[in-house]
Motif scaffolding. Structure first.
Motif, PDB file in Angstrom:
ATOM      1  N   ASN A  88       5.831   3.701  -0.184  1.00 23.86           N
ATOM      2  CA  ASN A  88       5.855   3.971   1.255  1.00 23.86           C
ATOM      3  C   ASN A  88       4.508   4.509   1.753  1.00 23.86           C
ATOM      4  N   LYS A  89       3.432   3.803   1.363  1.00 22.84           N
ATOM      5  CA  LYS A  89       2.076   4.177   1.778  1.00 22.84           C
ATOM      6  C   LYS A  89       1.388   2.957   2.372  1.00 22.84           C
ATOM      7  N   PRO A  90       0.523   3.180   3.360  1.00 23.37           N
ATOM      8  CA  PRO A  90      -0.232   2.064   3.920  1.00 23.37           C
ATOM      9  C   PRO A  90      -1.339   1.611   2.963  1.00 23.37           C
ATOM     10  N   LEU A  91      -1.825   0.401   3.207  1.00 24.16           N
ATOM     11  CA  LEU A  91      -2.964  -0.118   2.451  1.00 24.16           C
ATOM     12  C   LEU A  91      -4.250   0.349   3.117  1.00 24.16           C
ATOM     13  N   MET A  92      -5.230   0.682   2.295  1.00 18.29           N
ATOM     14  CA  MET A  92      -6.575   0.933   2.782  1.00 18.29           C
ATOM     15  C   MET A  92      -7.430  -0.184   2.200  1.00 18.29           C
ATOM     16  N   THR A 139     -16.228  -2.549   6.264  1.00 24.86           N
ATOM     17  CA  THR A 139     -15.117  -2.328   7.181  1.00 24.86           C
ATOM     18  C   THR A 139     -13.933  -1.871   6.342  1.00 24.86           C
ATOM     19  N   ILE A 140     -13.311  -0.815   6.784  1.00 24.95           N
ATOM     20  CA  ILE A 140     -12.094  -0.343   6.123  1.00 24.95           C
ATOM     21  C   ILE A 140     -10.973  -0.473   7.132  1.00 24.95           C
ATOM     22  N   TYR A 141      -9.973  -1.237   6.734  1.00 25.58           N
ATOM     23  CA  TYR A 141      -8.850  -1.541   7.618  1.00 25.58           C
ATOM     24  C   TYR A 141      -7.587  -0.947   7.008  1.00 25.58           C
ATOM     25  N   PHE A 142      -6.878  -0.177   7.802  1.00 30.11           N
ATOM     26  CA  PHE A 142      -5.615   0.407   7.361  1.00 30.11           C
ATOM     27  C   PHE A 142      -4.477  -0.441   7.922  1.00 30.11           C
ATOM     28  N   ALA A 143      -3.510  -0.769   7.070  1.00 28.20           N
ATOM     29  CA  ALA A 143      -2.392  -1.603   7.507  1.00 28.20           C
ATOM     30  C   ALA A 143      -1.190  -1.389   6.609  1.00 28.20           C
ATOM     31  N   THR A 144      -0.032  -1.722   7.145  1.00 28.19           N
ATOM     32  CA  THR A 144       1.167  -1.841   6.331  1.00 28.19           C
ATOM     33  C   THR A 144       1.478  -3.331   6.261  1.00 28.19           C
ATOM     34  N   ALA A 145       2.265  -3.733   5.279  1.00 32.18           N
ATOM     35  CA  ALA A 145       2.573  -5.153   5.127  1.00 32.18           C
ATOM     36  C   ALA A 145       3.965  -5.335   4.563  1.00 32.18           C
ATOM     37  N   LYS A 146       4.593  -6.370   5.019  1.00 32.26           N
ATOM     38  CA  LYS A 146       5.907  -6.773   4.507  1.00 32.26           C
ATOM     39  C   LYS A 146       5.833  -8.258   4.188  1.00 32.26           C
ATOM     40  N   LEU A 192      -3.143  -0.674  11.542  1.00 30.58           N
ATOM     41  CA  LEU A 192      -3.072   0.716  11.994  1.00 30.58           C
ATOM     42  C   LEU A 192      -4.383   1.168  12.614  1.00 30.58           C
ATOM     43  N   GLY A 193      -5.478   0.538  12.191  1.00 32.72           N
ATOM     44  CA  GLY A 193      -6.798   0.885  12.693  1.00 32.72           C
ATOM     45  C   GLY A 193      -7.860   0.615  11.651  1.00 32.72           C
ATOM     46  N   SER A 194      -9.105   0.722  12.082  1.00 34.49           N
ATOM     47  CA  SER A 194     -10.202   0.450  11.152  1.00 34.49           C
ATOM     48  C   SER A 194     -11.364   1.392  11.409  1.00 34.49           C
ATOM     49  N   THR A 195     -12.220   1.471  10.416  1.00 34.63           N
ATOM     50  CA  THR A 195     -13.441   2.259  10.496  1.00 34.63           C
ATOM     51  C   THR A 195     -14.459   1.634   9.560  1.00 34.63           C
ATOM     52  N   GLY A 196     -15.601   2.216   9.490  1.00 30.19           N
ATOM     53  CA  GLY A 196     -16.655   1.767   8.584  1.00 30.19           C
ATOM     54  C   GLY A 196     -17.336   2.991   8.017  1.00 30.19           C
TER      55      GLY A 196
END
Length: 153
Positions: free
Chosen positions: A39-43, A111-118, A129-133
């Motif tokens: 139950n954790k998002p992907l980075m 680029t670092i992108y945070f997301a959940t996936a099913k 969820l959002g991104s940063t660098g």
């Protein structure tokens, strides 16, 4: 002089050991399974590991620090999506990474992108969820941005 050299070796040795404890997935399907189980998002770290100066700087200042390692273990599943120029990759890995770069519209590195996936009916659906660098200021400054992205969920 010997004491300074010894302290230097110990300090960087500890950082190396700490960073080696982290599991960076390269297979996104495997990472999705782990993320859903825990139950954790992907980075997802989109990087040019052998040519991108800002990627290397982000690694040194943030991703290889004990502070980041502790945070990552508690908050995310790490995924490295590499686009090297000199390091060989399997055709499957190149295809996966190319598809993800296109799907997320990644135009620059790092680029670092945070997301959940099913995965539904064999198809992966990501929720961004959002991104940063790169963020100037080291691990604490970068983690403040990352925590802000994750708190929105």
């Amino acid at each position: 002089m010997k004491k300074i050299s010894l302290l230097f070796v110990l300090f960087f040795g500890m950082q190396l050991v700490q960073s080696q404890e982290l599991k960076w997935h390269t297979d996104v399907k495997e990472a999705i399974t782990v993320g859903n189980t825990e139950n954790k998002p992907l980075m997802m770290f989109f990087t040019g590991s052998d040519w991108c100066g800002w990627c290397i700087k982000l690694q040194k200042e943030v991703l290889l620090t004990p502070e980041f390692a502790k945070w990552a273990k508690e908050n995310v599943i790490l995924v490295e999506l590499d686009y090297p120029r000199r390091t060989p990759q399997t055709p499957e890995l190149k295809q996966q990474n190319g598809e993800l770069q296109q799907a997320f519209g990644i135009q620059g590195f790092p680029t670092i992108y945070f997301a959940t996936a099913k995965t539904t009916d064999g198809k992966v659906n990501f929720e961004g969820l959002g991104s940063t660098g790169y963020v100037a200021g080291g691990a604490s400054a970068w983690l403040a941005v990352a925590n802000g992205i994750l708190k929105k969920t």
